[in-house]
Design a protein around this motif. Structure first.
Motif, mmCIF file in Angstrom:
data_model
loop_
_atom_site.group_PDB
_atom_site.id
_atom_site.type_symbol
_atom_site.label_atom_id
_atom_site.label_comp_id
_atom_site.label_asym_id
_atom_site.label_seq_id
_atom_site.Cartn_x
_atom_site.Cartn_y
_atom_site.Cartn_z
ATOM 1 N N SER A 1 -6.168 1.187 8.139
ATOM 2 C CA SER A 1 -5.521 2.744 7.772
ATOM 3 C C SER A 1 -4.480 2.353 6.921
ATOM 4 C CB SER A 1 -4.838 2.757 9.153
ATOM 5 O OG SER A 1 -4.035 4.134 8.956
ATOM 6 N N LEU A 2 -3.779 1.123 6.974
ATOM 7 C CA LEU A 2 -2.526 0.666 6.106
ATOM 8 C C LEU A 2 -3.129 0.837 4.543
ATOM 9 C CD1 LEU A 2 -0.814 -1.798 8.175
ATOM 10 C CD2 LEU A 2 0.074 0.359 7.709
ATOM 11 N N PHE A 3 -4.237 0.067 4.468
ATOM 12 C CA PHE A 3 -5.137 0.017 3.052
ATOM 13 C C PHE A 3 -5.113 1.391 2.296
ATOM 14 C CE2 PHE A 3 -4.477 -4.239 2.001
ATOM 15 C CZ PHE A 3 -4.898 -5.001 2.896
ATOM 16 N N GLU A 4 -5.693 2.090 3.456
ATOM 17 C CA GLU A 4 -6.157 3.519 2.862
ATOM 18 C C GLU A 4 -5.147 4.235 2.568
ATOM 19 O OE1 GLU A 4 -10.127 4.232 5.761
ATOM 20 O OE2 GLU A 4 -7.973 5.299 6.644
ATOM 21 N N GLN A 5 -3.793 4.139 3.105
ATOM 22 C CA GLN A 5 -2.559 4.741 2.689
ATOM 23 C C GLN A 5 -2.073 4.163 1.014
ATOM 24 O OE1 GLN A 5 0.615 4.287 5.377
ATOM 25 N NE2 GLN A 5 -0.672 4.444 7.160
ATOM 26 N N SER A 6 -2.592 3.141 0.452
ATOM 27 C CA SER A 6 -2.392 2.610 -0.747
ATOM 28 C C SER A 6 -3.564 2.708 -1.627
ATOM 29 C CB SER A 6 -1.647 1.263 -0.497
ATOM 30 O OG SER A 6 -2.480 0.255 -0.020
ATOM 31 N N ASP A 7 -4.532 3.617 -1.385
ATOM 32 C CA ASP A 7 -5.646 3.815 -2.062
ATOM 33 C C ASP A 7 -6.660 2.419 -1.845
ATOM 34 O OD1 ASP A 7 -3.963 5.698 -4.562
ATOM 35 O OD2 ASP A 7 -4.914 6.400 -2.821
ATOM 36 N N GLY A 8 -6.635 1.963 -0.879
ATOM 37 C CA GLY A 8 -7.616 0.628 -0.666
ATOM 38 C C GLY A 8 -7.454 -0.383 -1.376
ATOM 39 N N GLN A 9 -6.056 -0.716 -1.649
ATOM 40 C CA GLN A 9 -5.584 -1.845 -2.335
ATOM 41 C C GLN A 9 -4.171 -2.305 -1.753
ATOM 42 O OE1 GLN A 9 -5.343 -1.042 -6.410
ATOM 43 N NE2 GLN A 9 -3.818 0.607 -6.320
ATOM 44 N N PRO A 10 -3.834 -3.492 -1.986
ATOM 45 C CA PRO A 10 -2.511 -3.908 -1.680
ATOM 46 C C PRO A 10 -1.080 -2.922 -2.140
ATOM 47 C CG PRO A 10 -3.699 -5.792 -2.133
ATOM 48 C CD PRO A 10 -4.485 -4.570 -2.726
ATOM 49 N N ALA A 11 -0.272 -2.953 -1.250
ATOM 50 C CA ALA A 11 0.965 -2.424 -1.772
ATOM 51 C C ALA A 11 1.815 -2.967 -2.719
ATOM 52 C CB ALA A 11 1.924 -1.714 -0.567
ATOM 53 N N TRP A 12 1.141 -4.180 -3.245
ATOM 54 C CA TRP A 12 1.961 -4.946 -4.505
ATOM 55 C C TRP A 12 0.837 -5.169 -5.459
ATOM 56 C CZ3 TRP A 12 1.366 -6.552 0.669
ATOM 57 C CH2 TRP A 12 0.399 -7.380 0.934
ATOM 58 N N ASN A 13 1.289 -5.791 -6.588
ATOM 59 C CA ASN A 13 0.499 -6.053 -7.784
ATOM 60 C C ASN A 13 0.534 -7.583 -7.808
ATOM 61 O OD1 ASN A 13 -0.954 -6.212 -10.095
ATOM 62 N ND2 ASN A 13 0.777 -5.433 -11.435
ATOM 63 N N TRP A 14 -0.719 -8.175 -7.605
ATOM 64 C CA TRP A 14 -0.840 -9.381 -7.567
ATOM 65 C C TRP A 14 -0.443 -10.013 -8.663
ATOM 66 C CZ3 TRP A 14 -4.196 -12.416 -10.750
ATOM 67 C CH2 TRP A 14 -4.854 -11.705 -11.585
ATOM 68 N N ASP A 15 -0.410 -9.726 -10.048
ATOM 69 C CA ASP A 15 0.122 -10.540 -11.205
ATOM 70 C C ASP A 15 1.601 -10.295 -11.462
ATOM 71 O OD1 ASP A 15 -1.493 -8.309 -13.574
ATOM 72 O OD2 ASP A 15 -0.196 -7.907 -11.955
ATOM 73 N N ASP A 16 2.217 -9.538 -10.622
ATOM 74 C CA ASP A 16 3.640 -9.128 -10.695
ATOM 75 C C ASP A 16 4.447 -10.754 -10.816
ATOM 76 O OD1 ASP A 16 6.393 -7.375 -9.127
ATOM 77 O OD2 ASP A 16 6.272 -8.315 -10.993
ATOM 78 N N PRO A 17 5.217 -11.120 -11.703
ATOM 79 C CA PRO A 17 5.847 -12.464 -11.556
ATOM 80 C C PRO A 17 6.982 -12.421 -10.566
ATOM 81 C CG PRO A 17 6.445 -11.176 -13.808
ATOM 82 C CD PRO A 17 5.399 -10.743 -12.823
ATOM 83 N N GLY A 18 7.593 -11.254 -10.204
ATOM 84 C CA GLY A 18 8.509 -11.244 -9.234
ATOM 85 C C GLY A 18 8.041 -10.823 -7.849
ATOM 86 N N LEU A 19 6.634 -11.118 -7.453
ATOM 87 C CA LEU A 19 6.017 -10.521 -6.387
ATOM 88 C C LEU A 19 6.611 -11.407 -5.091
ATOM 89 C CD1 LEU A 19 3.914 -9.099 -4.587
ATOM 90 C CD2 LEU A 19 2.332 -10.932 -5.330
ATOM 91 N N ARG A 20 6.973 -12.821 -5.258
ATOM 92 C CA ARG A 20 7.168 -13.553 -4.110
ATOM 93 C C ARG A 20 8.833 -12.949 -3.577
ATOM 94 N NH1 ARG A 20 5.127 -19.230 -6.297
ATOM 95 N NH2 ARG A 20 2.965 -18.867 -5.778
#
Length: 653
Positions: free
Chosen positions: A548-567
């Protein structure tokens, strides 16, 4: 930031150095080590060398007769070996051995049968008929005397047993032979009387008169039946020939009929030749030729008469022969029917005769076999060839079999050394002063000793460390915090979408780096699974709440995996959730603590530790071994036998 303990000199069990300037041999540690070592080593060595030396003496017996030099050895008789072992350890044999020892040496009067039984041992040699007898005691000189005396008693007992068995067997066989002789005589008399009474002249069945006559009549009937069939066939053949118009005459008339037929044939040929040259009127007027037609008519009449008479004679003779054959067969069949009753009665009597004869032959055979056995028992002299042979007798042993004083002394010294080191460690552990150290908040490479109210930007950063390495180190730490299901639900309720997804992934088996590197293509909402790639590829199921949480973000994580400031973003989201939840000690609520809580939940259900990596990915062996404390005592369960979804995810809203 340096810890306050970094300025102190390292201390440990490997060093006896003193921090107050005293020599090492005058330090407190060395004193404790020396006292414990000396006391322990002294006790161990005294105990070691105070034990008496135990010697062993042995002998070997062959428990079956030795094979002749020109014959192969038989298979081992395991049952016989086991029986002889029980005989050797029998109370009577040991009592007789003790009696002989006491008679030979008065100093052994204090020994009892129990003492002897304790010293003696009998062990069969595998896959052979050999038996090894042993004795162990501190007196090396007494052992060979004991074993050899024991063997002598056993051999004497064996010889006496063979003699007794031979005598008993001879007496039994003589009684059996006498009884069989009487039975044979009675059977012979009965058989002879039966032969005389029922006129049985020969032991051969077909040689007796009744059966011989029956056989003769049967042969005669067969022959008569054959003649009858032949006669009937001859009559039928004659009738068939007559009906077809063939010439049928007796054999004695065949010559004359043939002659007449030749004369008729010649006249006909002559007349046919004249007809070619002359007319019939000329032939009838010519004095020489006019008699030819008359002669032809006479010959035809004569031949026809001969044929008629011959058919009647031949048919009559054949019918007479057929009737005679029928009469002969009837007479023989009548005689055979009358004689069958006599033959049947004789057959019954002869069958009883055969039964009496068979009984007599069986008795005679048993009588001969018993005679042979009796001769073998009388002449075999088995008492001279006992079934036990002494292969080697016992001798005095010079070297003890136990204890091994040198080995045990080394063990005592080594044990004393280890005990001394352990004593020093226990003393230091009980007397050392514990220093209080602040506990940092560690989230994704950020450490801080500031209160929770400070902003994240003011937190000092430490040297960057790989996330999986930090997570494993945190799991190895005995101080890793485990969050309860209630605390995790409170934390989820206080989190935003990004933090909820991160916490749910940690509670589903992903590591911190795997969650941060998660891409949309790895999420399959229809199958409710996540395909993890990287060092430990695997497919893990996700619960309905995470789906359900992934469906709220259109089936993907709520973050961008290649964002340099992700951590930094994920760290801030988790810190905010920990602070907003209002849970006590929010500084200890870290990603490592959440992952540790999920692994502990799996292990407590009884999951096999070897299957843990199929859910959580690669873990250091030291980390896996650290979870043995959480595993229940029963046998480990497979993955399909446990609940993979954490209760905080199932009941969260």
């Amino acid at each position: 930031m340096k810890n306050r303990g970094d300025t102190h000199t390292p201390q440990g069990l490997y060093s006896f150095a003193s921090t107050n300037g005293k020599p090492w041999y005058r330090s407190r540690r060395f004193g404790i080590f020396s006292v414990v070592f000396l006391i322990s080593a002294t006790i161990g060595l005294v105990y070691d060398y105070s034990r008496p030396a135990i010697y062993r003496s042995s002998a070997t017996l062959l428990t079956s007769a030795m094979t002749a030099i020109d014959r192969e050895s038989g298979d081992p008789d395991i049952q016989h070996v086991a029986i002889q072992r029980q005989v050797l350890l029998g109370h009577e044999l040991i009592a007789e051995t003790l009696s002989r020892l006491k008679a030979a040496n008065k100093s052994l009067l204090h020994l009892t049968t129990s003492d002897i039984q304790t010293l003696l041992h009998v062990e069969p040699v595998s896959e052979t008929n050999l038996v090894e007898i042993q004795a162990e005691d501190s007196d090396s000189k007494f052992l060979p005397i004991l074993i050899n005396t024991w063997i002598d008693v056993y051999l004497d007992a064996r010889n006496e047993e063979v003699k007794r068995l031979t005598s008993d067997t001879t007496r039994i066989l003589e009684d059996e032979l006498k009884g069989l002789s009487d039975k044979v005589d009675f059977a012979r008399t009965e058989l002879e009387a039966f032969r005389t009474t029922h006129d049985i002249s020969s032991t051969g069945r077909e040689e007796n008169e009744a059966l011989a006559r029956l056989k003769g009549l049967t042969d005669s009937l067969n022959k008569a039946s054959e003649e009858e069939v032949k006669a009937r066939a001859n009559v039928d053949a004659i009738k068939s020939a007559i009906s077809r118009g063939k010439t049928v005459v007796p054999n004695e008339e065949k010559g004359s009929v043939t002659e007449l037929q030749l004369r008729l044939q010649n006249l006909r040929e002559k007349l046919a030749d004249l007809d070619k040259r002359y007319t019939r009127e000329y032939i009838n007027l010519h004095p020489e030729f006019k008699f030819i037609p008359e002669q032809i008519e006479q010959l035809e009449t004569t031949i026809k008469s001969k044929h008629q008479e011959g058919r009647d004679v031949v048919l009559a003779d054949a019918e007479v022969v057929y009737a005679a054959a029928q009469q002969t067969a009837r007479e023989i069949r009548s005689q055979l029917n009358e004689h069958k009753h006599q033959a049947s009665a004789f057959t019954t009597k002869f069958a009883k005769h055969d039964a009496l004869k068979t009984d007599l032959e069986s008795l005679e055979k048993l009588h001969r076999e018993t005679q042979e056995r009796l001769v073998q028992v009388r002449t075999g002299q088995k008492e001279k060839y006992p079934q036990v042979t002494v292969i080697s007798r016992a001798y005095e042993s010079r070297n003890p079999v136990r204890p091994d004083y040198g080995r045990d002394a080394l063990i005592a010294i080594a044990g004393s050394f280890l005990l001394s080191l352990f004593s020093v460690w226990v003393f230091e552990y009980l007397t050392q002063k514990k220093e209080e150290q602040p506990s940092p908040i560690a989230v994704f490479g950020i450490h801080s000793y500031s209160p929770p109210g400070r902003e994240l930007a003011n937190y000092p950063q430490t040297e960057s460390i790989p996330l999986d390495h930090k997570a494993n180190n945190a799991l190895m730490s005995p101080s890793s915090r485990e969050l309860s299901s209630h605390q995790l639900r409170v934390l989820l309720n206080a989190s935003n979408l990004k933090a909820k997804q991160l916490i749910s992934l940690l509670l589903s088996g992903l590591s911190v780096d795997e969650a941060a590197a998660l891409q949309p293509g790895q999420i399959d909402l229809q199958a409710a699974t996540i395909s993890v790639i990287g060092k430990t590829p695997r497919v893990i199921p996700i619960c309905g709440a995470l789906k359900s949480l992934f469906e709220q973000s259109d089936g993907q994580p709520a973050w961008n995996w290649d964002d340099p400031g992700l951590r930094i973003d994920l760290s801030a989201a988790l810190v905010c959730a920990a602070v907003d939840s209002g849970l006590p000690d929010s500084q200890g609520i870290t990603a490592e603590a959440i992952r540790h809580s999920y692994i502990a939940y799996l292990v407590r259900q009884g999951l096999r530790l070897s299957d843990l990596e199929q859910i959580t990915g690669y873990l250091e062996p030291s980390v896996i071994s650290g979870y043995t404390a959480y595993s229940p005592p029963q046998q480990g369960r497979h993955i399909y036998e446990i609940e993979l979804f954490h209760p905080a995810l199932i009941t969260s809203t």
